[in-house]
Scaffold this motif. Structure first.
Motif, PDB file in Angstrom:
ATOM      1  N   PHE A   1     -22.165  21.173  31.345  1.00 49.76           N
ATOM      2  CA  PHE A   1     -22.067  21.017  29.890  1.00 49.76           C
ATOM      3  C   PHE A   1     -21.996  19.557  29.465  1.00 49.76           C
ATOM      4  O   PHE A   1     -21.728  19.258  28.326  1.00 49.76           O
ATOM      5  CB  PHE A   1     -20.828  21.759  29.357  1.00 49.76           C
ATOM      6  N   GLY A   2     -22.189  18.631  30.410  1.00 51.72           N
ATOM      7  CA  GLY A   2     -22.138  17.211  30.060  1.00 51.72           C
ATOM      8  C   GLY A   2     -20.753  16.632  30.324  1.00 51.72           C
ATOM      9  O   GLY A   2     -19.877  17.283  30.863  1.00 51.72           O
ATOM     10  N   THR A   3     -20.617  15.381  29.900  1.00 54.16           N
ATOM     11  CA  THR A   3     -19.357  14.682  30.133  1.00 54.16           C
ATOM     12  C   THR A   3     -18.747  14.280  28.798  1.00 54.16           C
ATOM     13  O   THR A   3     -19.460  13.877  27.884  1.00 54.16           O
ATOM     14  CB  THR A   3     -19.602  13.414  30.972  1.00 54.16           C
ATOM     15  N   SER A   4     -17.438  14.429  28.714  1.00 59.00           N
ATOM     16  CA  SER A   4     -16.758  14.047  27.483  1.00 59.00           C
ATOM     17  C   SER A   4     -16.874  12.544  27.286  1.00 59.00           C
ATOM     18  O   SER A   4     -16.693  11.772  28.215  1.00 59.00           O
ATOM     19  CB  SER A   4     -15.294  14.462  27.567  1.00 59.00           C
ATOM     20  N   TYR A   5     -17.220  12.115  26.062  1.00 64.35           N
ATOM     21  CA  TYR A   5     -17.263  10.685  25.769  1.00 64.35           C
ATOM     22  C   TYR A   5     -15.870  10.092  25.821  1.00 64.35           C
ATOM     23  O   TYR A   5     -15.670   8.957  26.158  1.00 64.35           O
ATOM     24  CB  TYR A   5     -17.822  10.451  24.359  1.00 64.35           C
ATOM     25  N   ARG A   6     -14.918  10.904  25.470  1.00 63.08           N
ATOM     26  CA  ARG A   6     -13.575  10.399  25.252  1.00 63.08           C
ATOM     27  C   ARG A   6     -12.763  10.330  26.554  1.00 63.08           C
ATOM     28  O   ARG A   6     -12.118   9.342  26.846  1.00 63.08           O
ATOM     29  CB  ARG A   6     -12.884  11.338  24.261  1.00 63.08           C
ATOM     30  N   TYR A   7     -12.783  11.421  27.309  1.00 65.70           N
ATOM     31  CA  TYR A   7     -11.863  11.518  28.440  1.00 65.70           C
ATOM     32  C   TYR A   7     -12.522  11.244  29.778  1.00 65.70           C
ATOM     33  O   TYR A   7     -11.867  11.289  30.799  1.00 65.70           O
ATOM     34  CB  TYR A   7     -11.198  12.894  28.469  1.00 65.70           C
TER      35      TYR A   7
ATOM     36  N   LEU B   1     -11.653  22.312  19.992  1.00 57.58           N
ATOM     37  CA  LEU B   1     -12.700  22.000  19.024  1.00 57.58           C
ATOM     38  C   LEU B   1     -12.158  21.025  17.982  1.00 57.58           C
ATOM     39  O   LEU B   1     -12.793  20.034  17.633  1.00 57.58           O
ATOM     40  CB  LEU B   1     -13.195  23.290  18.363  1.00 57.58           C
ATOM     41  N   LEU B   2     -10.974  21.336  17.501  1.00 52.72           N
ATOM     42  CA  LEU B   2     -10.368  20.532  16.451  1.00 52.72           C
ATOM     43  C   LEU B   2     -10.130  19.095  16.919  1.00 52.72           C
ATOM     44  O   LEU B   2     -10.494  18.136  16.231  1.00 52.72           O
ATOM     45  CB  LEU B   2      -9.036  21.178  16.041  1.00 52.72           C
ATOM     46  N   THR B   3      -9.537  18.939  18.110  1.00 52.37           N
ATOM     47  CA  THR B   3      -9.264  17.581  18.598  1.00 52.37           C
ATOM     48  C   THR B   3     -10.568  16.838  18.872  1.00 52.37           C
ATOM     49  O   THR B   3     -10.687  15.654  18.547  1.00 52.37           O
ATOM     50  CB  THR B   3      -8.409  17.588  19.880  1.00 52.37           C
TER      51      THR B   3
ATOM     52  N   ASN C   1     -12.007  13.304  17.380  1.00 54.04           N
ATOM     53  CA  ASN C   1     -12.318  12.223  18.322  1.00 54.04           C
ATOM     54  C   ASN C   1     -13.797  11.862  18.363  1.00 54.04           C
ATOM     55  O   ASN C   1     -14.197  10.996  19.112  1.00 54.04           O
ATOM     56  CB  ASN C   1     -11.914  12.622  19.751  1.00 54.04           C
ATOM     57  N   ARG C   2     -14.597  12.566  17.604  1.00 51.86           N
ATOM     58  CA  ARG C   2     -16.055  12.396  17.651  1.00 51.86           C
ATOM     59  C   ARG C   2     -16.576  12.574  19.078  1.00 51.86           C
ATOM     60  O   ARG C   2     -17.490  11.876  19.504  1.00 51.86           O
ATOM     61  CB  ARG C   2     -16.455  11.024  17.141  1.00 51.86           C
ATOM     62  N   ASP C   3     -15.988  13.525  19.780  1.00 52.49           N
ATOM     63  CA  ASP C   3     -16.379  13.756  21.174  1.00 52.49           C
ATOM     64  C   ASP C   3     -17.510  14.786  21.184  1.00 52.49           C
ATOM     65  O   ASP C   3     -17.308  15.960  21.468  1.00 52.49           O
ATOM     66  CB  ASP C   3     -15.152  14.267  21.942  1.00 52.49           C
ATOM     67  N   TYR C   4     -18.737  14.346  20.841  1.00 55.55           N
ATOM     68  CA  TYR C   4     -19.833  15.278  20.563  1.00 55.55           C
ATOM     69  C   TYR C   4     -20.183  16.236  21.701  1.00 55.55           C
ATOM     70  O   TYR C   4     -20.420  17.413  21.448  1.00 55.55           O
ATOM     71  CB  TYR C   4     -21.075  14.519  20.108  1.00 55.55           C
TER      72      TYR C   4
END
Lengths: 313, 515
Positions: A76-82, A269-271, A275-278
């Motif tokens: 599913f990809g990688t989180s931009y944030r974490y 989803l909300l967090t 965080n703009r974590d697309y």
């Protein structure tokens, strides 16, 4: 069987369309993920380098194809944030939300079917009128508010559960289910009230039809007329409603998870949105869409089983 | 076997109690067929339901006695009644589609009475009995019917299934409430034959309730005539139909459209409509992605002309293409081949259901004025005057202009429909089953009105109906339609008294015109 194949084809087509729309929507939202990831260190050169690495410069359709292919393989990809994989972030959250929705669904059926039948069979009696007034009130209270009330009454006054003290299903299944029970009640109440009202109306309408008279003319008991003849017909509109309600509960879990502090996909989803974590947002939305569409598919199958006339339409 | 004495049924759901059946008496011997005749609201269905023990509303009072095999059904409790229902007394109803449970298989429904009344039977035995009952009701391919759902069967088959389900326990009394009303004439005749045979073979007594006097005449030996809850007259069919004593019975019998040679009048009026070689088909909607598209030829190469002051009858059963043809004539559908030529403006149509055809939110006056308003050029006062004139012309009071459709009776509504159709002074009126939903006495009045308008206004009428007798009364010429084709056409007398096509003969037989 043809019906099944047709519905299955529709299911796949809808999934493709929805996932593409979600993907396209995130591609046109202003705000560059590369800039967001680099934060204060963003210089034009570094941004450009990161964009190239993430493949953000390719045409939309190419990016979609790549993303969809990865998605099907479970990547599913990688989180931009974490900086961790999206899969690891959401995979063990899905059962939580599903269990919550499932429990609410069971509660809705358990409450609405007996109440609806009872009221319909004694329509316009004192019992029916009282229940319908209470019903109307319950219907008007949104789930988050009844959630707060339930937390106050059962959590803080009676101590049936400890608000905020979520038990993971990794630790204890019984504790997990016990914690989810009250949120499930909060979600189920307004929907059960609606389903009961719908079933009541439906049974009352069916009761007047000719085939009911025929059933009596063969010497059936009142109960046999109700359960063998009326109920199956009366359930047809209710099943439609329940299907929509179940889909709505999966998609609408965000609010109640927030109220009861449950770490389901709604919370994530909300967090991620703030965080703009697309990649996470995308994956969660597509997962929710998949669940909703799949539930609709199951309802269609159930519908076909209840109402044999469907195949002709 | 059955002895009903002074049955009175009263409703208490309004302020003043309302009596719907007064002092009804009936005596039936085993194996007898008795007809119960009356127009809508005469209380005949209430009586039937009461005898079947199906009137159990708390707001209703029943007095008198219903003795069935010596037991008074009115003093029985539910459990005793249930023991009789379906096993000794069975009932069939008007609408076989809605009277069968749509979501249960036919076999299950036929077996139901057996499951209730013969619990000792094994599944296998029940199945066998059900199959036998279906076969006894003249259903072919019983295996398929057994496994079908009601919507997969035709109307006639559904009524046979109803009969099979009612007869499965071999009851002593079968109550048939308008069992043929919703069916086509040829099917009607078959169902009547079936009931006759059941009566002879199984010695089942039949109480046959109908508004159709000619059917009652074919089936029953004795008949009871009801009006407004009272028995008006009863006796043998011969006495009641040929030597009626009471005024109402005379009126009722007189309203049966008789077919007496009327003599041909040549018509040389101006041509109003000509239909030339019209061909029309549909592609049936596919039921699944893989099914082949099927074409249905609804109207095949049909030609027809109608002249001023002439009524042409178009007879056919459901699905014969008569509705499609009328749509083509009105220009609602374009024919694929051939052409329709109108020699006059504003052809109008009157439909079967006078309840559904009038907008319930409009006053009658507004409904009548509407065509003028659409055409424009008529001031309000003029529109109002013309509407009132039309009301008088169709035999209604001017004051009705200020009423709403729900305040009128069925006959009055149909008069309004005809009036609305005539507002623009058309030369051609298409009446599609215009009197089929009405009681016989009302039917006779509307037919009279149409005939008068035809004379007065030189109106050409295309009269579409399934009812051979009504068509005879109305038409100068007749066309018989079957499977999209005209199988016979000509002068009414010629077609009725010297039919050439076997189908015409079949229709005449079914209607009891030829014997």
């Amino acid at each position: 069987m043809k019906y099944f194949a047709k519905k299955l084809a529709g299911l796949v087509a809808t999934l493709l369309a929805v996932s593409f729309l979600v993907f396209a929507a995130f591609a046109v939202i202003p705000g560059d993920p590369a800039t967001a990831m680099l934060g204060t260190e963003a210089t034009p050169a570094r941004v450009e380098e990161l964009r190239a690495r993430l493949g953000l410069n390719d045409p939309l359709i190419v990016r979609y194809a790549r993303w969809a292919a990865d998605f099907v393989r479970g990547d599913f990809g990688t989180s931009y944030r974490y900086n961790m994989t999206v899969k690891s972030m959401i995979w063990d959250k899905i059962p939580i939300t599903l269990t919550l929705a499932g429990m609410s669904f069971v509660l809705i059926v358990l409450i609405s079917v007996p109440v609806g039948i009872l009221c319909a069979w004694h329509a316009q009696s004192r019992l029916d009128r009282t229940v319908m007034v209470v019903n109307q009130i319950i219907m008007a209270v949104p789930a988050f508010f009844s959630g707060i009330l339930i937390t106050l009454v059962f959590g803080l006054v009676f101590h049936f559960f400890t608000p905020g003290d979520y038990v993971s299903y990794h630790t204890s299944w019984s504790g997990f289910l016990g914690y989810l029970f009250f949120p499930a009640v909060a979600i189920a109440l307004p929907k059960a009230a609606m389903a009961a009202k719908l079933l009541r109306t439906s049974v009352i309408a069916e009761k007047k039809l000719d085939y009911v008279r025929t059933a009596y003319s063969r010497g059936n008991r009142t109960k046999a007329v109700l359960y063998r003849h009326v109920l199956k017909n009366a359930l047809i509109p209710v099943v439609t409603f329940l299907g929509m309600a179940l889909a709505d509960m999966v998609a609408g879990s965000i609010v109640i998870e927030q109220v009861f502090n449950i770490p389901g996909i709604g919370r994530i989803l909300l967090t991620s949105i703030s965080n703009r974590d697309y990649p996470v947002v995308q994956a969660v939305i597509v997962c929710i869409a998949f669940l909703v569409i799949f539930i609709n598919f199951l309802v269609d199958m159930l519908y076909r089983w209840i109402d044999p006339r469907i195949a002709l339409e | 076997m059955l002895d009903v004495k002074d049955l009175t049924i009263e409703f208490h759901d309004h302020l003043a109690p309302e009596t719907v059946v007064f002092d009804f008496c009936l005596h039936m011997e085993p194996g007898e067929i008795v007809g119960l005749v009356g127009e809508s609201g005469s209380g005949k269905s209430m009586t039937a339901l009461a005898i079947a023990g199906l009137l159990a509303r708390h707001d209703m009072e029943k007095r008198g006695e219903i003795l069935f095999e010596g037991k008074d059904l009115l003093s029985c409790d539910r459990q005793q009644l249930r023991a009789l229902q379906g096993s000794r007394i069975a009932m069939i109803f008007q609408e076989p589609m809605t009277s069968l449970n749509p979501v249960c298989r036919v076999g299950w429904q036929v077996e139901e009475a057996l499951r209730i009344h013969c619990p000792q039977m094994t599944k296998q035995e029940r199945r066998q009995r059900a199959m036998q009952a279906l076969a006894d009701a003249d259903l072919k391919d019983t295996q398929r019917v057994y496994d079908s759902y009601p919507h997969q069967l035709s109307g006639g088959m559904r009524q046979r299934v109803m009969i099979a389900a009612a007869m499965v326990c071999e009851p002593k009394l079968l109550i048939a409430d308008e069992p043929t009303t919703a069916l086509d004439v040829t099917i009607q005749a078959q169902i009547v034959e079936l009931l006759k045979r059941i009566n002879q073979e199984k010695k089942t007594a039949i109480l046959f309730i109908s508004h159709d006097l000619s059917l009652v005449r074919q089936l029953c030996r004795r008949v009871i005539v009801m009006q407004g809850g009272y028995i008006v007259e009863s006796g043998t069919v011969d006495d009641v139909f040929y030597r009626p004593k009471k005024a109402y019975t005379q009126k009722l019998v007189g309203a049966i459209p008789e077919c007496v040679r009327q003599g041909t009048k040549g018509n040389t009026g101006k041509l109003v409509l000509s239909v030339e070689n019209v061909h029309m088909g549909f592609v049936q909607k596919r039921r699944s992605l893989f099914e082949k598209k099927r074409r249905i030829e609804a109207v095949r190469d049909v030609s027809l002309s109608v002249r001023e002051g002439e009524a042409v009858g178009l007879v056919g059963e459901s699905g014969c293409g008569k509705s499609t043809l009328s749509k083509v004539i009105l220009g609602l559908e374009k024919p694929e081949q051939g052409k329709v030529v109108h020699y006059s403006e504003h052809p109008q149509m009157v439909f079967q259901d006078p309840y559904g055809s009038l907008n319930p939110a409009y006053k009658i006056g507004r409904i009548l004025e509407e065509p003028l308003r659409i055409q424009g050029g008529f001031p309000a006062a003029e529109r109002r005057r013309q509407a009132q004139e039309m009301l008088v012309r169709v035999g209604l009071d001017e004051k009705i202009a200020d009423r709403y459709p729900y305040q009128l009776s069925g006959g009055q509504r149909q008069r309004v429909c005809i009036g609305a159709a005539l507002m623009l002074k058309p030369k051609l009126l298409i009446a599609d089953e215009a009197v089929s939903a009405l009681d016989v006495t009302i039917q006779a009045q509307i037919l009279e009105l149409l005939r008068r308008l035809k004379e007065e206004m030189g109106l050409a009428i295309l009269f579409i109906s399934h009812d051979m007798r009504v068509v005879y009364q109305m038409s100068d010429r007749v066309v018989i339609m079957k499977d999209g084709q005209f199988v016979e056409s000509g002068d009414t007398d010629t077609v009725y008294f010297a039919p050439q096509h076997p189908y015409t003969e079949q229709l005449l037989l079914a209607a009891g015109i030829r014997t």
